[in-house]
Motif scaffolding. Sequence first.
Motif, PDB file in Angstrom:
ATOM      1  N   SER A   1       0.822  -1.208   0.000  1.00 57.47           N
ATOM      2  CA  SER A   1       0.000   0.000   0.000  1.00 57.47           C
ATOM      3  C   SER A   1       0.860   1.263   0.000  1.00 57.47           C
ATOM      4  CB  SER A   1      -0.943   0.004   1.203  1.00 57.47           C
ATOM      5  OG  SER A   1      -0.221   0.147   2.396  1.00 57.47           O
TER       6      SER A   1
ATOM      7  N   THR B   1      -6.591   6.760  -3.623  1.00 54.83           N
ATOM      8  CA  THR B   1      -6.317   5.918  -2.467  1.00 54.83           C
ATOM      9  C   THR B   1      -7.587   5.209  -2.040  1.00 54.83           C
ATOM     10  OG1 THR B   1      -6.785   7.737  -0.940  1.00 54.83           O
ATOM     11  CG2 THR B   1      -4.485   7.409  -1.568  1.00 54.83           C
TER      12      THR B   1
ATOM     13  N   ASP C   1      -8.909   3.378   1.602  1.00 56.16           N
ATOM     14  CA  ASP C   1      -8.618   3.107   3.006  1.00 56.16           C
ATOM     15  C   ASP C   1      -9.356   1.831   3.390  1.00 56.16           C
ATOM     16  OD1 ASP C   1      -7.775   3.213   5.575  1.00 56.16           O
ATOM     17  OD2 ASP C   1      -9.052   4.872   6.177  1.00 56.16           O
TER      18      ASP C   1
ATOM     19  N   THR D   1      -8.976   0.128   6.116  1.00 56.27           N
ATOM     20  CA  THR D   1      -9.176  -0.027   7.550  1.00 56.27           C
ATOM     21  C   THR D   1     -10.595   0.353   7.974  1.00 56.27           C
ATOM     22  OG1 THR D   1      -8.306   2.186   7.945  1.00 56.27           O
ATOM     23  CG2 THR D   1      -6.751   0.364   8.066  1.00 56.27           C
TER      24      THR D   1
END
Length: 98
Positions: free
Chosen positions: A24, A91, A93, A95
């Motif tokens: 990443s 990007t 994410d 999480t």
Amino acid sequence: MTAKAQQYDVIRKPIVTEKSTMASENGAVVFEVAIDANKPMIKDAVEALFGVKVKAVNTTITKGKVKRFKGVTGRRKDVKKAYVTLEEGNTIDVTTGL
């Protein structure tokens, strides 16, 4: 079946490991995908679900291990992983929830 449901069938879940975290840093995200999914299907699903531009998709198939449980031999399932490289400035994410 809706188009979004079909895209969630292609992309099963993100993979968060030490290796995927290192990837990443170079703009790549790792997903577990359906075993019969091909690279154009994966690219279209990621672009539609996350609203990003995909530069490249690399795939790998990890063969399931043979394991024993209470004396009975079994076999884990094969897993297909997709390393999705994103265009500059994009990007994802992983999480947070989808």
